[in-house]
Design an enzyme around this catalytic site. Structure first.
Site, mmCIF file in Angstrom:
data_model
loop_
_atom_site.group_PDB
_atom_site.id
_atom_site.type_symbol
_atom_site.label_atom_id
_atom_site.label_comp_id
_atom_site.label_asym_id
_atom_site.label_seq_id
_atom_site.Cartn_x
_atom_site.Cartn_y
_atom_site.Cartn_z
ATOM 1 N N GLY A 120 0.837 -1.200 0.000
ATOM 2 C CA GLY A 120 0.000 0.000 0.000
ATOM 3 C C GLY A 120 0.868 1.244 0.000
ATOM 4 O O GLY A 120 0.542 2.254 0.615
ATOM 5 N N GLY A 144 -0.498 4.955 -1.151
ATOM 6 C CA GLY A 144 -1.544 5.675 -0.428
ATOM 7 C C GLY A 144 -1.006 6.875 0.322
ATOM 8 O O GLY A 144 0.174 7.230 0.217
ATOM 9 N N GLN A 145 -1.899 7.496 1.100
ATOM 10 C CA GLN A 145 -1.556 8.746 1.795
ATOM 11 C C GLN A 145 -0.376 8.540 2.751
ATOM 12 O O GLN A 145 0.572 9.314 2.748
ATOM 13 C CB GLN A 145 -2.775 9.270 2.575
ATOM 14 C CG GLN A 145 -2.553 10.651 3.163
ATOM 15 C CD GLN A 145 -3.530 11.007 4.277
ATOM 16 O OE1 GLN A 145 -4.265 10.159 4.770
ATOM 17 N NE2 GLN A 145 -3.534 12.263 4.672
ATOM 18 N N ILE A 169 -1.388 -2.071 -5.504
ATOM 19 C CA ILE A 169 -2.111 -2.662 -6.643
ATOM 20 C C ILE A 169 -2.110 -1.722 -7.840
ATOM 21 O O ILE A 169 -2.592 -2.065 -8.912
ATOM 22 C CB ILE A 169 -3.579 -3.039 -6.292
ATOM 23 C CG1 ILE A 169 -4.256 -1.901 -5.527
ATOM 24 C CG2 ILE A 169 -3.645 -4.344 -5.511
ATOM 25 C CD1 ILE A 169 -5.758 -2.067 -5.443
ATOM 26 N N ARG A 170 -1.612 -0.496 -7.636
ATOM 27 C CA ARG A 170 -1.510 0.461 -8.751
ATOM 28 C C ARG A 170 -0.225 1.260 -8.587
ATOM 29 O O ARG A 170 0.366 1.266 -7.516
ATOM 30 C CB ARG A 170 -2.707 1.420 -8.731
ATOM 31 C CG ARG A 170 -2.712 2.214 -7.436
ATOM 32 C CD ARG A 170 -3.929 3.072 -7.261
ATOM 33 N NE ARG A 170 -4.015 3.461 -5.855
ATOM 34 C CZ ARG A 170 -3.538 4.585 -5.332
ATOM 35 N NH1 ARG A 170 -2.939 5.478 -6.105
ATOM 36 N NH2 ARG A 170 -3.643 4.857 -4.055
ATOM 37 N N TYR A 212 -15.174 -0.346 9.050
ATOM 38 C CA TYR A 212 -13.737 -0.101 9.156
ATOM 39 C C TYR A 212 -13.257 -0.300 10.599
ATOM 40 O O TYR A 212 -12.253 -0.968 10.857
ATOM 41 C CB TYR A 212 -13.468 1.334 8.691
ATOM 42 C CG TYR A 212 -12.048 1.819 8.823
ATOM 43 C CD1 TYR A 212 -11.034 1.293 8.027
ATOM 44 C CD2 TYR A 212 -11.730 2.838 9.712
ATOM 45 C CE1 TYR A 212 -9.742 1.769 8.133
ATOM 46 C CE2 TYR A 212 -10.430 3.319 9.818
ATOM 47 C CZ TYR A 212 -9.445 2.784 9.026
ATOM 48 O OH TYR A 212 -8.165 3.252 9.130
ATOM 49 N N LYS A 236 -10.580 -2.931 12.154
ATOM 50 C CA LYS A 236 -9.360 -2.523 12.860
ATOM 51 C C LYS A 236 -9.331 -3.103 14.278
ATOM 52 O O LYS A 236 -8.284 -3.502 14.774
ATOM 53 C CB LYS A 236 -9.242 -0.991 12.891
ATOM 54 C CG LYS A 236 -8.870 -0.373 11.550
ATOM 55 C CD LYS A 236 -7.456 -0.764 11.123
ATOM 56 C CE LYS A 236 -7.074 -0.175 9.787
ATOM 57 N NZ LYS A 236 -5.792 -0.702 9.263
HETATM 58 N N1 SER Z 1 -8.634 8.687 8.770
HETATM 59 C C1 SER Z 1 -9.327 7.442 8.822
HETATM 60 C C2 SER Z 1 -10.683 7.553 8.287
HETATM 61 O O1 SER Z 1 -11.228 8.638 8.342
HETATM 62 C C3 SER Z 1 -9.420 6.968 10.237
HETATM 63 O O2 SER Z 1 -8.451 6.027 10.472
HETATM 64 O O3 SER Z 1 -11.233 6.591 7.856
#
Ligand code: SER
Length: 313
Positions: free
Chosen positions: A9, A12-13, A36-37, A143, A147
């Site tokens: 990953g 990503g950010q 993946i990109r 999410y 986690k």
């Molecule tokens: N920044 C994330 C979100 O907003 C939180 O882990 O999903």
């Protein structure tokens, strides 16, 4: 032997900045980026890159063997807002990628893992202010559930199999190099882009929604610090609370108005408001301070200055 690091990953950010920081510390060729990109030019050109699906154990094992990887940073995940739209995809990605990496370590194919958790592990019944490390955790988002489960598995693999896995519950992260994607705290990055381009921003959260946030440099510093410290200092093997600043969208707007005086903000809360309402507004991170010397450098004013300077055309 020199250590060889794999970032999953990497585009990503967080992954982008983490890859660049690790390359600076350990040398470009010792840090393998994967996603993946493809990612931005800086990332792609500074060292090795592999296209890799984190849910594909065999492909992951092959990359780990080929580069003789010793450490993995697993940054691939579907974030909170997107995960509400695709619950099964989010669960599969967030959990299977973690199991793949934990199992590689259990099989002694890698030595050390970093895996990010989030303030999303907390839920509506968690104490909102100064949320402690150990408290009620009843996450109400897909999410957050992934986690929180992930944290339990990390702790389990450490105690049961001796896997050296380390983790941080990141707050919302603010950065200028790469945009966040699909999170609830994304407003705190979008706002700077819109402030510079249009002098106005319509926020998808209410004016007074206070959330824990952090500038990316602090997040990277914490990650490297936690991964660097001796194993015996890492007392928390689920995931560490981490704090830098807390603010509301209206406080953020005020800090921007000190630089762009005619900046205007309006509010049109959407489904992300309920997600934000279920999360803490401030975090107690005394364990991270005590165990590995954590201390943040950036407050809101400093963050705003950095963001506007770096994003200015
Ligand atoms: N920044 C994330 C979100 O907003 C939180 O882990 O999903």
């Amino acid at each position: 032997m020199e250590k060889s690091i794999l970032i999953i990953g990497a585009c990503g950010q967080i992954g982008t900045e983490l890859t660049l920081a690790l390359r600076e510390t350990y040398g470009n060729d010792s840090v393998i980026a994967s996603d993946i990109r493809e990612g931005n030019e800086n990332l792609m050109e500074s060292g090795p890159f592999e296209i890799l699906d984190a849910t594909d154990y065999d492909a992951l094992e092959e990359v780990v063997a080929y580069y003789e990887i010793s450490e993995v940073y697993l940054m691939a995940a579907m974030l909170s807002a997107t995960a509400e739209k695709f619950p099964m995809r989010a669960w599969n990605l967030n959990m299977n990628s973690l199991f793949n990496v934990l199992n590689l370590a259990k099989e002694k194919k890698i030595d050390k893992i970093f895996w990010p958790s989030s303030i999303a592990v907390f839920g509506p019944n968690t104490p909102k202010e100064n949320t402690p490390q150990s408290t009620i955790m009843e996450p109400s988002t897909v999410y957050g559930i992934s986690k929180q489960s992930g944290e339990r598995w990390c702790d389990y693999y450490f105690h049961k199999f001796g896997v050296d896995v380390r983790s941080i519950r990141y707050p919302g992260l603010i950065s200028w190099k790469t945009m966040p994607g699909g999170g609830t705290t994304d407003y705190a990055v979008e706002i700077y882009h819109k402030a510079l381009a249009e002098k106005s921003y319509t926020c998808f959260l209410k004016a007074d929604t206070e959330l824990p946030m952090m500038f990316m440099d602090d997040a990277i510093k914490a990650t490297l610090q936690l991964m660097d410290t001796d194993a015996e200092n890492v007392k928390v093997r689920s995931s560490y609370n981490l704090s830098a600043m807390n603010f509301t969208p209206s406080q953020m707007a005020e800090s921007i108005q000190k630089h762009i005086t005619d900046f205007k903000i309006s509010y049109e809360p959407d489904f992300r408001q309920a997600i934000a309402d279920s999360w803490p507004s401030s975090i107690n991170d005394q364990e991270a301070r005590r165990d590995w010397g954590w201390k943040a450098d950036f407050d809101l004013e400093k963050t705003t200055k950095e963001m506007l300077e770096n994003l200015a055309p």
